[in-house]
Design a protein around this motif. Structure first.
Motif, PDB file in Angstrom:
ATOM      1  N   UNK A 288      25.257  16.717  22.639  1.00 36.58           N
ATOM      2  CA  UNK A 288      26.447  16.458  23.685  1.00 36.58           C
ATOM      3  C   UNK A 288      26.209  17.245  24.569  1.00 36.58           C
ATOM      4  N   UNK A 289      27.125  17.261  25.666  1.00 36.49           N
ATOM      5  CA  UNK A 289      26.977  18.054  26.790  1.00 36.49           C
ATOM      6  C   UNK A 289      27.103  19.483  26.504  1.00 36.49           C
ATOM      7  N   UNK A 290      27.960  20.118  25.707  1.00 38.92           N
ATOM      8  CA  UNK A 290      28.204  21.297  25.324  1.00 38.92           C
ATOM      9  C   UNK A 290      27.139  21.922  24.753  1.00 38.92           C
ATOM     10  N   UNK A 291      26.492  21.177  23.805  1.00 39.37           N
ATOM     11  CA  UNK A 291      25.268  21.762  23.224  1.00 39.37           C
ATOM     12  C   UNK A 291      24.018  22.047  24.081  1.00 39.37           C
ATOM     13  N   UNK A 292      24.032  21.011  25.207  1.00 34.44           N
ATOM     14  CA  UNK A 292      22.944  21.380  26.060  1.00 34.44           C
ATOM     15  C   UNK A 292      23.309  22.290  27.287  1.00 34.44           C
TER      16      UNK A 292
END
Length: 359
Positions: free
Chosen positions: A245-249
């Motif tokens: 997801x965006x937060x991990x990226x």
């Protein structure tokens, strides 16, 4: 003191030769980052050269395509080099800095209206390209998402990597996106070593590997996934797939800057997080991380929010065995080079493909 053994850098005839040359940075004993200013110069140059050499396009003709950013600039520079005109139907995500560069290069830019819906944005762009083609049959649609001509340029990158990492068993790790960079590079590497592995990175919400039923609150990461099917993605090439997801990226991108001082885009950060996980479990292989672009266009969305970023050292994927088990925020599967066919509306498919180049 003058070093008489120093090797003089090459003097390039055009900026594209300089821009396409990556920097290779060893991030760990078995992880190497291939960092680009803009990766897609390889795709654009290889495609344009082939089209000119085969007479499909002629000097002075106008090339048109849809883009969310770095391909637009790469195609504009290729057109500048070879005396072609360029028309870009730009995503709503193309910022003022990118648009200014394109327009200075003489590109005609059609930009889509603001939208948080990537499928709507992509559908609008496809519809606009079709409208242009109906009015101007002299235009050549590059079809970066569908025409396999975009795979050709990455053979040169494969030669560079084999020369820089001789004898090392390689695992390519990169965002899937249009499929051209990871697919073209891996296919060329496998001509010399069929055991070369390919690990693809996807966001949740992308149809490419079956996560379209998820919605990422921060939207699909441009350049990693897609809301429509791309024929340039050859699923049989991929050994493993990771979804983030965006937060991990974002955490990975900030972490790459903090740990290695590398200022790069979201797809690079995501690929590095995945490569680090894979490299720890496969220490005998060299993991080549595709760093598609710099971090400049992610300043507001990512880098100014660095205090919010998760600690990448604490992140780990859930290993799944089927798409039915897929769930955020990070999942991984042994894809094992199997086929897959996303279901998409017919009107989003290209009118024609270069069947002579389909592998």
């Amino acid at each position: 003191m003058l070093d008489h053994d120093a090797v003089a850098p090459p003097v390039h005839e055009h900026i594209t030769d300089a821009v396409k040359a990556p920097s290779l940075i060893r991030l760990s004993p078995n992880t190497v980052l291939v960092r680009f200013e803009t990766l897609k110069v390889y795709a654009a140059l290889g495609a344009v050269r082939h089209l000119l050499d085969t007479g499909v396009v002629r000097p002075g003709q106008t090339l048109v395509d849809s883009s969310s950013g770095i391909y637009a600039l790469a195609l504009a520079m290729a057109c500048h080099r070879y005396g072609l005109r360029c028309h870009i139907v730009a995503s709503t995500t193309v910022n003022d800095t990118m648009r200014a560069q394109l327009e200075i290069l003489g590109v005609t830019v059609d930009q889509m209206p603001p939208s948080d819906d990537l499928r709507l944005d992509q559908s609008r762009r496809v519809a606009r390209v079709r409208e242009l083609l109906a009015r101007r049959p002299d235009l050549h649609w590059m079809r970066q998402y569908h025409d396999p001509v975009h795979h050709l340029g990455y053979a040169e990158l494969a030669d560079l990597l084999r020369a820089a990492l001789p004898g090392e068993p390689l695992t390519v790790v990169g965002s899937v996106g249009t499929g051209a960079s990871t697919g073209g590079l891996t296919r060329a590497l496998r001509e010399h070593d069929p055991l070369t592995r390919l690990v693809g990175v996807q966001p949740f919400g992308s149809v490419t590997f079956g996560s379209e039923h998820f919605t990422d609150p921060d939207a699909i990461i441009a350049g990693i996934g897609s809301a429509i099917h791309f024929d340039n993605v050859h699923h049989r090439l991929y050994d493993r797939i990771h979804w983030l997801d965006f937060q991990h990226a974002m955490a990975a991108t900030i972490g790459l800057m903090r740990t290695h001082a590398v200022f790069a885009g979201l797809s690079t950060g995501a690929a590095h997080l995945v490569a680090r996980w894979e490299a720890e479990r496969n220490p005998s292989r060299t993991h080549v991380v595709i760093g598609a672009d710099t971090g400049h266009r992610y300043t507001d969305r990512v880098f100014t929010r660095w205090r919010e970023a998760l600690d990448p050292e604490l992140l780990a994927p859930v290993e799944i065995s089927s798409l039915d088990e897929l769930s955020p925020p990070w999942a991984a599967i042994e894809w094992a080079r199997r086929p897959y066919r996303p279901t998409v509306p017919v009107q989003e498919r290209p009118r024609e493909l270069r069947k002579d180049l389909v592998p």
